[in-house]
Each structure stands twice: as structure tokens, then as C-alpha cells.
Design a protein around this motif. Sequence first.
Motif, short mmCIF file in Angstrom:
data_model
loop_
_atom_site.label_atom_id
_atom_site.label_comp_id
_atom_site.label_asym_id
_atom_site.label_seq_id
_atom_site.Cartn_x
_atom_site.Cartn_y
_atom_site.Cartn_z
N GLU A 67 0.84 -1.20 0.00
CA GLU A 67 0.00 0.00 0.00
C GLU A 67 0.87 1.25 0.00
O GLU A 67 1.93 1.29 0.64
N VAL A 68 0.41 2.28 -0.72
CA VAL A 68 1.10 3.57 -0.79
C VAL A 68 0.10 4.66 -0.41
O VAL A 68 -1.06 4.60 -0.83
N GLN A 69 0.56 5.63 0.36
CA GLN A 69 -0.27 6.79 0.66
C GLN A 69 0.54 8.05 0.45
O GLN A 69 1.68 8.16 0.92
N LEU A 70 -0.03 9.01 -0.29
CA LEU A 70 0.61 10.30 -0.49
C LEU A 70 0.22 11.22 0.65
O LEU A 70 -0.93 11.21 1.10
N ALA A 71 1.18 12.01 1.13
CA ALA A 71 0.89 12.86 2.28
C ALA A 71 1.77 14.11 2.25
O ALA A 71 3.00 14.01 2.18
N GLY A 72 1.12 15.28 2.30
CA GLY A 72 1.83 16.55 2.40
C GLY A 72 2.36 17.06 1.09
O GLY A 72 2.64 16.29 0.17
N LEU A 73 2.50 18.37 0.99
CA LEU A 73 3.11 19.02 -0.17
C LEU A 73 4.35 19.78 0.29
O LEU A 73 4.40 20.28 1.40
N ASP A 74 5.34 19.87 -0.59
CA ASP A 74 6.56 20.61 -0.28
C ASP A 74 7.19 21.05 -1.59
O ASP A 74 6.66 20.78 -2.67
N ALA A 75 8.33 21.72 -1.48
CA ALA A 75 9.06 22.19 -2.67
C ALA A 75 10.51 21.74 -2.57
O ALA A 75 11.09 21.72 -1.48
N ALA A 86 4.23 16.21 -4.05
CA ALA A 86 3.50 15.54 -2.97
C ALA A 86 4.41 14.47 -2.38
O ALA A 86 5.05 13.72 -3.12
N GLY A 87 4.47 14.42 -1.06
CA GLY A 87 5.31 13.44 -0.40
C GLY A 87 4.63 12.09 -0.29
O GLY A 87 3.45 11.93 -0.66
N VAL A 88 5.35 11.11 0.23
CA VAL A 88 4.85 9.76 0.42
C VAL A 88 5.03 9.39 1.88
O VAL A 88 6.10 9.62 2.45
N SER A 89 3.98 8.85 2.50
CA SER A 89 4.09 8.42 3.90
C SER A 89 5.19 7.37 4.03
O SER A 89 5.42 6.59 3.10
N PRO A 90 5.89 7.35 5.18
CA PRO A 90 6.97 6.38 5.38
C PRO A 90 6.51 4.96 5.04
O PRO A 90 5.42 4.53 5.44
N ASN A 91 7.35 4.25 4.26
CA ASN A 91 6.91 2.99 3.70
C ASN A 91 8.10 2.04 3.53
O ASN A 91 8.82 2.13 2.53
N PRO A 92 8.32 1.14 4.48
CA PRO A 92 9.46 0.22 4.38
C PRO A 92 9.45 -0.64 3.12
O PRO A 92 10.51 -0.92 2.54
N ALA A 93 8.27 -1.06 2.67
CA ALA A 93 8.19 -1.89 1.46
C ALA A 93 8.64 -1.11 0.23
O ALA A 93 9.32 -1.65 -0.65
N LEU A 94 8.27 0.16 0.16
CA LEU A 94 8.70 1.01 -0.95
C LEU A 94 10.21 1.21 -0.91
O LEU A 94 10.88 1.12 -1.95
N GLU A 95 10.74 1.47 0.27
CA GLU A 95 12.19 1.64 0.41
C GLU A 95 12.93 0.36 -0.02
O GLU A 95 13.95 0.43 -0.69
N ALA A 96 12.39 -0.78 0.37
CA ALA A 96 13.02 -2.05 0.01
C ALA A 96 13.00 -2.28 -1.49
O ALA A 96 14.00 -2.71 -2.09
N LEU A 97 11.87 -1.97 -2.13
CA LEU A 97 11.78 -2.14 -3.58
C LEU A 97 12.76 -1.21 -4.28
O LEU A 97 13.46 -1.62 -5.23
N GLN A 98 12.83 0.03 -3.84
CA GLN A 98 13.77 0.97 -4.46
C GLN A 98 15.21 0.48 -4.34
O GLN A 98 15.99 0.58 -5.28
N GLY A 99 15.54 -0.08 -3.17
CA GLY A 99 16.88 -0.64 -2.99
C GLY A 99 17.14 -1.80 -3.93
O GLY A 99 18.23 -1.91 -4.50
N ASP A 100 16.14 -2.66 -4.12
CA ASP A 100 16.29 -3.78 -5.05
C ASP A 100 16.52 -3.29 -6.48
O ASP A 100 17.36 -3.82 -7.21
#
Length: 198
Positions: A67-75, A86-100
Amino acid sequence: MPRLFVALEISRDAALRLSMLKGGLPCARWIDQENYHITLRFIGDVDARFADEAVAALDRIEAPAFEVQLAGLDAFGSRKPHSIYAGVSPNPALEALQGDVDRALRRIGLAPDPKKFTPHVTLARLRQPKSEEVARYLSGRGDFRSEPFRASRFVLFSSKDSVGGGPYLVEEAFELMPERGASSGGGTIRESIAAAWR
């Protein structure tokens, strides 16, 4: 020569909510709704041989859907903002996939990415922005939050646009699931990239 990058797609509902944030910032060049994505790894301009190797390397990744959730805006760009995201809520599965993804591409010769991975969806690129206008825009929309959506695949995108912002084309898709088989297909990159180069 197409420019390649690996990314997660955004659900239609989340993309619609993001598109409603357009406006109210004169210096912004807004990204089209169909081009929203979360970049996992930029590859760049490569030849067909490397593109084929990249597809083979990415196809070997086995990772679960999540699951992914977008949260907050920034520049990006503290003193001189250059884009809104738009930012992304902290997500260990996403971080793991990016590392792979990063390790798979570095193993076939892609240079390490000098930037720290910051998952986000770019909404607009800014031209000669006034910091106070950007701050005002963000302060009125900083509580943005999407409904969670399921990332069931990651994709290899291409773009001919050297400026950025699309249009992006899906060259290959790689399924995410616990029982993923040895292959999700990967034989069409030659045809699609060859067509893009013609």
C-alpha cells in the motif's frame, strides 16, 4: 534516443486528487495528470543493449505488492524553489523495492545515484518563482493526504522530452506479488524502443 527511468504508477483516484491541487501559483508549469508517478531510479539515455539488460535485471526482482499513501506538499530547492511535489508516507516496502531496483541496475553498470531517495510525485516545475508565493501556496495545501492505494507493479518508463514532465510511455511492467514467477515478460523492449528511435 528515449530517456528511461523506473517508477511506480499512481492510482486514478490519487491522481485525480493531485490534479485538484493545480492553480494558485502563477510561476508553475503543472504536470499532466496522466504523467504522475513515483520515480524509483533514473536510468537516462542508454542504448538498446543496455535497455535489454535493464529489463532482464528488473524482471528478476521478487517483491510483494504493498500500500502507498501520499501525504503533504513541499518544494525542492530551499532558497530557490524549482518544483512542487507531494510526499509519500513512510513505507518500508517502498524503500526495500527501491533498494532492489537500484542494486539490480548498478550490477549491470549503472552509476550510483548521487541523490538520496526521496519518494515523491512531482506536481509542477517552477519558473522564476517568488519564495513568498510558493510558501503561501504550500501553507494552504500542506495537509494534503490521499487514500491509500495498492502498488501491484513497477514500470520502466521512457520519455523523449528533454525538459521533463512527460509524455511518458510504459515500456515494460513488472508485477509485484509474493508468488511472482520467474518471468513477467520482458521481450518487447527491443520493439518498443526501436520504434521510439525511428
